[in-house]
Design a protein around this motif. Structure first.
Motif, PDB file in Angstrom:
ATOM      1  N   ASP A  20      14.302  11.633  51.291  1.00 47.42           N
ATOM      2  CA  ASP A  20      14.749  12.679  52.069  1.00 47.42           C
ATOM      3  C   ASP A  20      16.127  13.000  52.226  1.00 47.42           C
ATOM      4  O   ASP A  20      16.611  14.166  52.420  1.00 47.42           O
ATOM      5  CB  ASP A  20      13.977  12.287  53.318  1.00 47.42           C
ATOM      6  CG  ASP A  20      12.385  12.499  53.415  1.00 47.42           C
ATOM      7  OD1 ASP A  20      12.198  12.847  52.362  1.00 47.42           O
ATOM      8  OD2 ASP A  20      11.806  11.805  54.425  1.00 47.42           O
ATOM      9  N   ILE A  21      16.850  12.059  52.522  1.00 50.74           N
ATOM     10  CA  ILE A  21      18.414  12.027  52.594  1.00 50.74           C
ATOM     11  C   ILE A  21      19.148  12.837  51.290  1.00 50.74           C
ATOM     12  O   ILE A  21      19.766  13.896  51.585  1.00 50.74           O
ATOM     13  CB  ILE A  21      19.074  10.832  52.834  1.00 50.74           C
ATOM     14  CG1 ILE A  21      18.856  10.205  54.181  1.00 50.74           C
ATOM     15  CG2 ILE A  21      20.660  10.764  53.067  1.00 50.74           C
ATOM     16  CD1 ILE A  21      19.064  10.904  55.447  1.00 50.74           C
ATOM     17  N   ARG A  22      18.471  12.547  50.240  1.00 51.71           N
ATOM     18  CA  ARG A  22      19.033  13.043  49.065  1.00 51.71           C
ATOM     19  C   ARG A  22      18.873  14.463  48.711  1.00 51.71           C
ATOM     20  O   ARG A  22      19.383  15.176  48.278  1.00 51.71           O
ATOM     21  CB  ARG A  22      18.647  12.077  47.946  1.00 51.71           C
ATOM     22  CG  ARG A  22      19.262  10.835  47.610  1.00 51.71           C
ATOM     23  CD  ARG A  22      18.502  10.018  46.466  1.00 51.71           C
ATOM     24  NE  ARG A  22      19.325   8.775  46.200  1.00 51.71           N
ATOM     25  CZ  ARG A  22      19.095   8.013  45.463  1.00 51.71           C
ATOM     26  NH1 ARG A  22      17.954   7.995  44.703  1.00 51.71           N
ATOM     27  NH2 ARG A  22      19.696   6.759  45.297  1.00 51.71           N
ATOM     28  N   ASN A  23      17.467  14.927  49.431  1.00 51.48           N
ATOM     29  CA  ASN A  23      17.124  16.227  49.270  1.00 51.48           C
ATOM     30  C   ASN A  23      17.842  17.164  50.384  1.00 51.48           C
ATOM     31  O   ASN A  23      17.569  18.297  50.208  1.00 51.48           O
ATOM     32  CB  ASN A  23      15.638  16.224  49.237  1.00 51.48           C
ATOM     33  CG  ASN A  23      14.936  15.653  48.159  1.00 51.48           C
ATOM     34  OD1 ASN A  23      15.568  15.580  47.104  1.00 51.48           O
ATOM     35  ND2 ASN A  23      13.681  15.000  48.422  1.00 51.48           N
ATOM     36  N   CYS A  24      18.316  16.540  51.184  1.00 48.37           N
ATOM     37  CA  CYS A  24      18.981  17.246  52.077  1.00 48.37           C
ATOM     38  C   CYS A  24      20.177  18.350  51.650  1.00 48.37           C
ATOM     39  O   CYS A  24      21.014  18.065  50.892  1.00 48.37           O
ATOM     40  CB  CYS A  24      19.585  16.691  53.362  1.00 48.37           C
ATOM     41  SG  CYS A  24      18.661  15.585  54.440  1.00 48.37           S
ATOM     42  N   LYS A  25      20.140  19.697  52.112  1.00 47.64           N
ATOM     43  CA  LYS A  25      20.814  20.690  51.358  1.00 47.64           C
ATOM     44  C   LYS A  25      22.257  20.750  52.126  1.00 47.64           C
ATOM     45  O   LYS A  25      23.186  21.215  51.607  1.00 47.64           O
ATOM     46  CB  LYS A  25      20.218  21.942  51.405  1.00 47.64           C
ATOM     47  CG  LYS A  25      18.990  21.940  50.927  1.00 47.64           C
ATOM     48  CD  LYS A  25      18.883  21.727  49.320  1.00 47.64           C
ATOM     49  CE  LYS A  25      17.610  21.911  48.709  1.00 47.64           C
ATOM     50  NZ  LYS A  25      17.669  21.487  47.336  1.00 47.64           N
ATOM     51  N   SER A  26      22.639  20.111  53.448  1.00 46.53           N
ATOM     52  CA  SER A  26      23.826  20.197  54.075  1.00 46.53           C
ATOM     53  C   SER A  26      23.871  19.203  55.112  1.00 46.53           C
ATOM     54  O   SER A  26      23.065  18.470  55.144  1.00 46.53           O
ATOM     55  CB  SER A  26      23.631  21.405  55.100  1.00 46.53           C
ATOM     56  OG  SER A  26      22.735  21.412  55.983  1.00 46.53           O
ATOM     57  N   LYS A  27      25.195  18.962  55.272  1.00 45.82           N
ATOM     58  CA  LYS A  27      25.435  17.954  55.978  1.00 45.82           C
ATOM     59  C   LYS A  27      24.801  17.904  57.564  1.00 45.82           C
ATOM     60  O   LYS A  27      24.287  16.773  58.058  1.00 45.82           O
ATOM     61  CB  LYS A  27      27.040  18.085  56.612  1.00 45.82           C
ATOM     62  CG  LYS A  27      27.442  16.502  57.265  1.00 45.82           C
ATOM     63  CD  LYS A  27      27.615  15.365  56.376  1.00 45.82           C
ATOM     64  CE  LYS A  27      28.169  14.227  57.238  1.00 45.82           C
ATOM     65  NZ  LYS A  27      28.067  12.999  56.327  1.00 45.82           N
ATOM     66  N   ALA A  29      21.838  18.992  57.958  1.00 50.03           N
ATOM     67  CA  ALA A  29      20.272  18.583  57.874  1.00 50.03           C
ATOM     68  C   ALA A  29      20.295  17.103  57.498  1.00 50.03           C
ATOM     69  O   ALA A  29      19.241  16.543  58.086  1.00 50.03           O
ATOM     70  CB  ALA A  29      19.823  19.331  56.355  1.00 50.03           C
ATOM     71  N   GLU A  30      21.357  16.677  57.025  1.00 46.53           N
ATOM     72  CA  GLU A  30      21.327  15.052  56.841  1.00 46.53           C
ATOM     73  C   GLU A  30      21.249  14.382  58.143  1.00 46.53           C
ATOM     74  O   GLU A  30      20.790  13.462  58.320  1.00 46.53           O
ATOM     75  CB  GLU A  30      22.534  14.637  55.930  1.00 46.53           C
ATOM     76  CG  GLU A  30      22.556  13.098  55.785  1.00 46.53           C
ATOM     77  CD  GLU A  30      24.144  12.729  54.856  1.00 46.53           C
ATOM     78  OE1 GLU A  30      24.605  11.820  55.356  1.00 46.53           O
ATOM     79  OE2 GLU A  30      24.052  13.394  53.825  1.00 46.53           O
TER      80      GLU A  30
END
Length: 950
Positions: A20-27, A29-30
């Motif tokens: 999930d963390i790797r798939n985040c598109k922005s800071k 979202a992370e």
């Protein structure tokens, strides 16, 4: 079959979270996903009291991952500590990992953590013990050192511990020692730790690293490792042994262990046992031979490992410095690397050859590669390699090649990198001064140096050339002529103007007879540069102008017009304004006689250490100096003596009148030491200002960490004929001395060097006078040493002396200090002997025998007939007599084989004349020594002192 272990290995929830963390598109979202997970973990830890080990491990892993992403973690520590109590390896592993990364050394949980670690250290499972040891080493705090400093060594020497546990224990103990050395007991485990070198397992690479550190901290306790290290090294490099062939790395047997063993052997002097020494030499020869063999693999790993062993072996050869064959072979091997395609090898070869250039056995072999080094200086693309090439040229320079090397360095200086230009300027200046057989060449070289690299010529350089010109009458006229010609160049550097202004102001009259350099021409030439210079140079030129008024009265009106110009008298610079006003009034009011007295030629400068050399030491300590530990370990006493001889005890001559000793007025020039100077006893790569000393006293050192007391007997014998050298040395400290005497006054400079990596604490040095010296010697301490000496550092101690009356023996010097909390005490004999206050007196034959007859009373003569202890050599005896303080007279005795000498012992209360006659009998190999003195006690004392040296 769904087992716990497979479930534990998967930790599907952690994998999903990382995905999930790797798939985040922005800071943003992370951060949102992380905050959601943190809230979930917090609720689990607080709300669910029945979390199993797997869940705790999973959530702790997530917290660790979040922390590694850069987010702060302020909870979960207790859960990680709870994992330490688990019997499952994976859970315990995650707990230790979390603690090693996130828990600080001052955490409130540390006591609980230490208790869990103690439980695991005593566990029968090696994997649990290893985890605990790794955690101790990773945290490595003072608290860990205090808690486990006595426990870890037990695992290291345990007969039941596995090889992996011993390896972890060795590395863990190494970390604890580096953190808190004083918390460790070195001697208790010494013999058992040393014998780990006999272990058959490859984990002894870690053990060797530990023994190497222990040998540096407590060399006396671990000196037994030398023979075992040589034996192990021999078994590795000699093909007849196969016990370590399983650890061959790209056809090189155990390269890492070999390197560490070679480095360990550099902590001690060359073995005294012939068998061990021979085996070590055989190992080194084998390593050098193997490097001549064709490579067994083209892979870079093979060449890297082979060269790593080779370079460490060469370092050991340089450290031994007593095997000429090995030194020359090492130099030849390094010479092959000078043109190698690998830049790193070229760099290392140049660096090692710099050290070889300082050895008397390999210096000539190094010089054979001069052309290759010069070519590297011109063609090398890497600036660091070019810098090492400059260092090597500097190190190999001597009287035979100085002009060629200086010329090459000057030629390269024009296009040298800016980063190394200033250092090159200093080195060229030092070499040109050191090896200047003709001072016209020296003047030409320095002036060319200023032309080529004027911006990088420091004040020390042009100050030094002025000092030398003033002190050398034969160079003054040539210097004035040459600097005048250089000033005529259209573009002239300001440093050239400074040198020209000073030299022409002092010696311009020497070239004034030529119309082309008449007084007015000299003045106009200098004044044409005036407006282009900085205020400090203008101030110097104003001083030159007032000097010209004294030298050339005919141009006085012209110079006064300049001094009285409004541009000078109203100058915004206060210094220039004051000089112009004072010089103008001085030239107008005073008579020519007064003016000549005030502006007389500068007297010669006192001899002192070159300020350029001092600047080079400060600028580049890494290449110019080697640390004290390296210098002391090499046992290079001759080099040490040389360097001591060129560290000035008396730095600058200053008229000084002071009741230093009990209302005694010292009315001669006494010396003041520049307090800001920080001279370091160093192993200079090319032994600057080489001077030969022999018979340096070497005392056996066997100091451990237990309280010890040492004393020296007959320590002053080598110093009876010289004033500089190594007074004392053991495994912890080296004491150098430099003395200077004039009439009844003396000054002793003591230099204390810490050979260890640890601080010497509560250091104190005191001179004590015995009953036989009371009232006969006055002692005053000028500069006390500090109470602490850092590892590898060196400090100074200066003592002033006055001889009141005749005395025998020497005062005691008592040293007290603590090393690793163990008190140490050393008692030395200060090299202050009665002959140090003797000055030779030159006499012709008539005066000598006339005085000899006057001293004919039985109480005034002492005569001894004794067997020669050394081969009878007239010149050697003459040298000893001169070193003793007497003037060895020539053409006085009718028998040319006899030696006669004369001198005066100068004390405060009297002057004692002494005459000596030494008659050799070469057939019987005997001497007859006769000493006559106005004081019978002096005759007997001198006779007994000299008897054992012939």
């Amino acid at each position: 079959m769904p087992t716990v272990s497979s479930r534990g290995d998967a930790m599907r929830g952690l994998a999903v979270f990382i995905s999930d963390i790797r798939n985040c598109k922005s800071k943003e979202a992370e951060s949102k996903r992380i905050n959601k997970e943190l809230a979930n973990i917090r609720s689990k830890f607080k709300g669910d009291k029945t979390l199993d080990g797997y869940s705790k491990k999973k959530y702790v892993c997530k917290l660790l991952f979040i922390f590694l992403l850069g987010h702060d973690i302020d909870f979960g520590h207790m859960e990680a500590v709870n994992l330490l109590s688990s019997n499952k390896y994976t859970e315990k592993q995650i707990g230790y990992l979390f603690i090693s990364v996130l828990v600080s050394s001052n955490s409130d949980l540390m006591k609980l953590i230490i208790q869990n670690i103690k439980n695991d250290i005593s566990s029968p499972k090696p994997v649990h013990v290893n985890l605990a040891l790794h955690c101790i080493a990773n945290i490595g705090s003072v608290e860990m050192s205090e808690a486990f400093g006595q426990e870890v060594p037990k695992l290291l020497v345990s007969a039941h511990a596995s090889a992996s546990v011993k390896q972890s224990a060795a590395l863990c103990l190494l970390r604890l020692i580096r953190t808190l050395p004083e918390a460790m007991t070195y001697a208790e485990w010494a013999s058992r730790v040393i014998h780990l070198l006999n272990d058959q397992h490859m984990w002894l690479t870690a053990a060797t690293s530990l023994i190497h550190t222990l040998s540096q901290l407590s060399p006396g306790d671990y000196k037994g490792c030398v023979s075992l290290a040589v034996s192990r090294l021999s078994r590795i490099v000699t093909s007849t042994y196969t016990d370590l062939q399983d650890y061959t790395y790209y056809f090189v047997p155990a390269p890492w262990l070999s390197v560490k063993l070679l480095r360990l052997l550099q902590c001690y002097p060359v073995p005294e046992e012939p068998a061990v020494r021979g085996r070590l030499v055989e190992c080194l020869e084998t390593i050098l031979n193997k490097c001549q063999e064709p490579p067994k693999s083209k892979k870079v790993q093979h060449s890297n490992s082979k060269n790593a062993v080779l370079f460490e072996a060469i370092n050991l050869i340089i450290h031994i410095d007593s095997e000429p064959n090995l030194l020359v072979r090492a130099c030849n091997q390094l010479g092959q690397f000078l043109q190698h395609r690998e830049t790193n090898l070229r760099y290392l070869a140049l660096e090692s050859m710099c050290l070889l250039a300082g050895s008397e056995f390999s210096a000539d072999a190094v010089k054979k590669h001069r052309e290759t080094v010069i070519n590297a200086l011109k063609t090398e693309r890497d600036v660091s390699v070019r810098q090492r090439a400059v260092d090597l040229l500097y190190a190999m320079c001597d009287k035979t090649n100085s002009e060629e090397i200086v010329a090459e360095m000057l030629a390269y200086l024009k296009k040298a990198d800016y980063a190394i230009r200033e250092e090159m300027v200093l080195k060229v200046a030092i070499l040109s001064e050191k090896y200047a057989s003709d001072y016209t060449w020296y003047v030409d070289t320095i002036l060319k140096l200023i032309r080529v690299a004027g911006d990088y010529v420091s004040e020390e350089v042009w100050h030094r050339v002025i000092q030398i010109v003033i002190n050398r009458d034969d160079a003054q006229g040539y210097a004035a002529k040459t600097v005048f010609e250089n000033l005529q160049a259209p573009a002239c550097h300001e440093n050239m103007v400074k040198v020209g202004g000073y030299i022409l102001g002092e010696f311009g009259n020497l070239i004034a007879g030529d119309e082309r350099s008449s007084p007015l021409v000299q003045f106009n030439l200098l004044h044409s540069k005036f407006h282009l210079c900085t205020p400090s140079t203008r101030a110097l030129l104003l001083s030159t102008y007032i000097k010209f008024i004294n030298l050339f009265p005919e141009i006085k009106p012209t110079i006064q017009n300049v001094l009285q110009n409004n541009n000078q008298l109203r100058n915004a610079d206060v210094e220039l304004q004051q000089r112009a006003l004072e010089y103008s009034q001085l030239s107008s009011i005073t008579s020519q006689d007064v003016l000549a007295t005030v502006l007389e030629e500068m007297p010669p400068f006192p001899e002192r250490e070159s300020s350029i050399l001092a600047k080079l030491k400060k600028k580049k300590p890494a290449s110019v100096q080697v640390s004290l530990v390296g210098c002391f370990m090499c046992k290079d006493h001759a080099t040490m003596s040389v360097l001591l001889n060129h560290i000035p005890v008396w730095v600058s001559l200053t008229p000084y009148l002071s009741p230093t000793f009990a209302s005694v007025q010292v009315n001669y020039y006494i010396i003041s030491t520049n307090a800001s100077s920080n001279y370091t006893i160093v192993l200079f790569q090319q032994c600057l200002y080489m001077d030969a000393f022999d018979d340096v006293l070497t005392l056996p050192a066997d100091l451990g960490e237990s309280p010890s007391t040492e004393s020296t007997e007959h320590a002053n014998r080598p110093f009876m004929f010289k004033n500089s050298g190594v007074l004392f040395e053991n495994a912890l400290i080296q004491v150098g001395v430099k003395c200077e005497f004039k009439e009844q006054y003396g000054r002793v400079g003591l230099f204390f060097g810490n050979k260890t990596g640890n601080q010497l604490q509560n250091f104190a040095a005191a001179v004590s006078l015995g009953p036989e010296h009371q009232g006969k010697i006055n002692v005053a301490t000028q500069k006390e040493p500090p109470s602490q000496i850092d590892g590898g550092a060196q400090v100074q101690h200066f003592i002033n002396l006055e001889c009141i009356s005749m005395f025998s023996g020497s005062p005691n010097l008592q040293l007290r200090y603590q090393h690793s909390s163990a008190p140490q005490q050393v008692t030395l004999k200060l090299p202050v002997i009665i002959n140090k206050f003797m000055e030779g007196v030159d006499m012709n034959s008539g005066d000598f025998f006339s005085r000899w007859k006057q001293l004919g009373q039985p109480t005034q003569e002492t005569q001894k007939i004794f067997q020669a202890r050394h081969p009878i050599d007239t010149e050697a005896a003459r040298t000893k007599l001169t070193g003793f303080g007497m003037c060895a007279l020539t053409n006085v005795d009718p028998n040319p084989e006899n030696l006669v000498g004369s001198g005066i012992i100068k004390t405060k209360t009297s002057q004692i004349g002494c005459l000596l006659r030494l008659e050799p009998n070469k057939q019987a190999k005997m001497y007859r020594l006769t000493v006559r003195s106005s004081v019978g006690e002096a005759a007997a004392l001198i006779c007994s002192m000299l008897e054992e040296h012939f």
